[in-house]
Write an enzyme that holds these catalytic residues in place. Structure first.
Site, PDB file in Angstrom:
ATOM      1  CE  LYS A  36      60.285  37.219   4.567  1.00  0.00           C
ATOM      2  NZ  LYS A  36      61.116  36.732   3.458  1.00  0.00           N
ATOM      3  CE1 TYR A  93      56.522  37.147   3.861  1.00  0.00           C
ATOM      4  CE2 TYR A  93      55.946  38.864   5.435  1.00  0.00           C
ATOM      5  CZ  TYR A  93      56.716  38.420   4.380  1.00  0.00           C
ATOM      6  OH  TYR A  93      57.689  39.237   3.854  1.00  0.00           O
ATOM      7  CB  ILE A 122      62.597  43.416  -3.867  1.00  0.00           C
ATOM      8  CG1 ILE A 122      61.328  44.019  -3.252  1.00  0.00           C
ATOM      9  CG2 ILE A 122      63.829  44.098  -3.295  1.00  0.00           C
ATOM     10  CD1 ILE A 122      61.141  43.717  -1.770  1.00  0.00           C
ATOM     11  CG  ASN A 175      55.379  49.728   4.402  1.00  0.00           C
ATOM     12  OD1 ASN A 175      55.886  49.685   5.516  1.00  0.00           O
ATOM     13  ND2 ASN A 175      54.150  49.295   4.177  1.00  0.00           N
ATOM     14  CG  ASN A 221      53.827  36.433  -6.430  1.00  0.00           C
ATOM     15  OD1 ASN A 221      52.693  36.430  -6.927  1.00  0.00           O
ATOM     16  ND2 ASN A 221      54.280  37.433  -5.702  1.00  0.00           N
ATOM     17  NE  ARG A 241      51.867  50.036   8.090  1.00  0.00           N
ATOM     18  CZ  ARG A 241      51.081  50.260   9.148  1.00  0.00           C
ATOM     19  NH1 ARG A 241      51.255  51.349   9.877  1.00  0.00           N
ATOM     20  NH2 ARG A 241      50.128  49.400   9.463  1.00  0.00           N
ATOM     21  CE  LYS A 300      55.007  40.295  -2.876  1.00  0.00           C
ATOM     22  NZ  LYS A 300      55.394  41.608  -3.340  1.00  0.00           N
ATOM     23  CB  SER A 321      59.537  41.667   6.759  1.00  0.00           C
ATOM     24  OG  SER A 321      58.401  42.443   7.023  1.00  0.00           O
ATOM     25  CE1 TYR A 377      65.157  43.769   2.281  1.00  0.00           C
ATOM     26  CE2 TYR A 377      63.227  42.906   1.145  1.00  0.00           C
ATOM     27  CZ  TYR A 377      64.593  42.895   1.363  1.00  0.00           C
ATOM     28  OH  TYR A 377      65.367  42.037   0.652  1.00  0.00           O
ATOM     29  N   GLY A 431      44.941  43.589  12.488  1.00  0.00           N
ATOM     30  CA  GLY A 431      46.385  43.369  12.531  1.00  0.00           C
ATOM     31  C   GLY A 431      47.222  44.589  12.199  1.00  0.00           C
ATOM     32  N   GLY A 440      61.246  38.452  -9.260  1.00  0.00           N
ATOM     33  CA  GLY A 440      60.213  39.151  -8.501  1.00  0.00           C
ATOM     34  C   GLY A 440      60.452  40.657  -8.454  1.00  0.00           C
TER      35      GLY A 440
END
Ligand code: NAD
Ligand code: WQD
Length: 344
Positions: free
Chosen positions: A152, A148, A12, A177, A35, A229, A84, A124, A175, A293, A10
């Site tokens: 976590k 999601y 990361i 962004n 993914n 962000r 994710k 996250s 993490y 959200g 993936g």
């Protein structure tokens, strides 16, 4: 150390594989490619000069996971594997709970069985919930507004309980962004379909793949009215994993959480303008309604990571944009673009 990277194909995970090799470790990848694509593997070989062993396994499968650990015998695990997409998790929570929780349990179970005691977990900033202060230091009262995010929170709690009752050592990395790409142009984020995150969307607009960006809300209580962000370069994030791995491998910590961010708020409009500068292309946008959200402002308090891990994110917003643009140009369709013509 032999480091098993779950979800290593993936976004990361692949960048972390590169930085682990640079730091003298031996990564091993496991991924189901739910993914991602095995097309990343020859790219990793090109970047690292090394063929990284890779296993195609769905970690929800406990027996297959256990067999993998018997064969690979890792010294440590970095557990990235998860679904994710935040809005997809609202529409299909069962798939998120099954995939994310069950794969984490399979991995921890196999670690305990084979005596592998060092784990890094991808968490996250979403675990700080909706009531979080804009600049958040690490705290233990966790919540999240989406399935999601709740996976976590739950996995953090499960790992904390197990670490306190066993000799498992866990680094929880929260993490903010992550954006950007490897400067070679060979590795990057390859979202399927329409991107839901800001940076890949901007890159596709600059490339002319999409007509314009919709900025979600221009009436927030921030300096330019758009959300703030904490964007950090994926290679800085990868280096944070190497630092955390080496810290908990020392053995004095049972479980500890660290924020990984730059600690610098950047607005949506600032990121658009930085990308225009880096790419030399216009990024047309319209300001639309707020996205449900979204919090007005979220950035990391990075004091703990600086003082305890000796880590800080050094790469600038300009580098994040320039590296994303290089990746976008060399791979207009992500890894589906075939062999990339790498720069630099
Ligand atoms: P990604 O989707 O690119 O990588 C996750 C990888 O895990 C994929 O290659 C996928 O195929 C694999 N995977 C998923 N379920 C699996 C399973 N059951 N068995 C084996 N492989 C499986 O995502 P990413 O952006 O690299 O994120 C990595 C981790 O970081 C995830 O846990 C994610 O929740 C977390 N995270 C990401 C962000 C972000 O903005 N990208 C932010 C905070 C946290
Ligand atoms: C950033 C900013 C949007 C798209 C998400 C997850 C979080 C974590 C990281 C995994 C926001 C704005 C976006 C667009 C826009 N992932 N935006 N137009 O929401 O901060 O975090 O990814 O753990 O859990 O929620 O990131 O990139 O989606 O948005 O204006 O087309 O860009 O409103 O202010 P976010 P993002």
């Amino acid at each position: 150390m032999r480091v098993l990277i779950t979800g290593g194909a993936g976004y990361i995970g692949s960048h972390t594989a590169v930085q682990l090799v640079r730091a003298g470790h031996d990564p091993i990848i496991v991924d189901s490619y739910v993914n991602s694509t095995p097309a990343v593997l020859p790219r990793l070989e090109q970047v690292t000069g090394r063929r990284i062993p890779a296993y195609d396994i769905d970690l929800v499968d406990e027996a297959a996971t256990r067999a993998l650990f018997d064969e690979a015998r890792p010294d440590a695990v970095i557990h990235f594997a998860a679904l994710k997409a935040v809005s997809e998790s609202v529409d299909d929570p069962f798939s998120y709970y099954r995939n994310n929780l069950q794969s984490a349990l399979s991995v921890v179970g196999a670690m305990l069985d084979v005596g592998c005691r060092t784990m890094i977990f991808s968490s996250s900033a979403t675990v700080y919930g909706d009531g979080a202060a804009p600049s958040t230091e690490e705290q233990d009262h966790l919540s999240s507004g989406t399935p999601y995010g709740r996976t976590k929170v739950m996995i953090e709690q499960i790992l904390t309980d197990i670490a306190r009752a066993s000799d498992l050592r866990v680094a929880v990395l929260r993490y903010f962004n992550p954006v950007g790409a490897h400067p070679s142009g060979l590795l990057g984020e390859s979202p399927a379909g329409e991107p839901s995150n800001l940076m890949p969307y901007i890159a596709q607009v600059a490339a002319g793949k999409r007509e314009r960006l919709t900025v979600f809300g221009g009436d927030y209580p921030t300096p330019d009215g758009t959300c703030l962000r904490d964007y950090l370069h994926v290679l800085d994030l990868a280096d944070g994993h190497v630092a955390a791995l080496e810290k908990i491998a020392e053995g004095s910590i049972d479980v500890r959480a660290w924020n990984l961010g730059r600690g610098t708020p950047v607005s949506v409009l600032e990121l658009i303008h930085a990308f225009e500068q880096a790419s030399g292309r216009p990024v047309p946008y319209v300001v639309g309604p707020r996205r449900a959200g979204d919090l007005p402002a979220v950035w990391a308090d990075t004091t703990r990571a600086r003082s305890e891990l000796g880590w800080s994110a050094e790469r600038s917003v300009e580098e994040m944009c320039a590296d994303t643009w290089r990746w976008q140009c060399a791979n207009p369709d992500g890894y589906d673009s075939g062999i990339a013509t790498a720069h630099g």
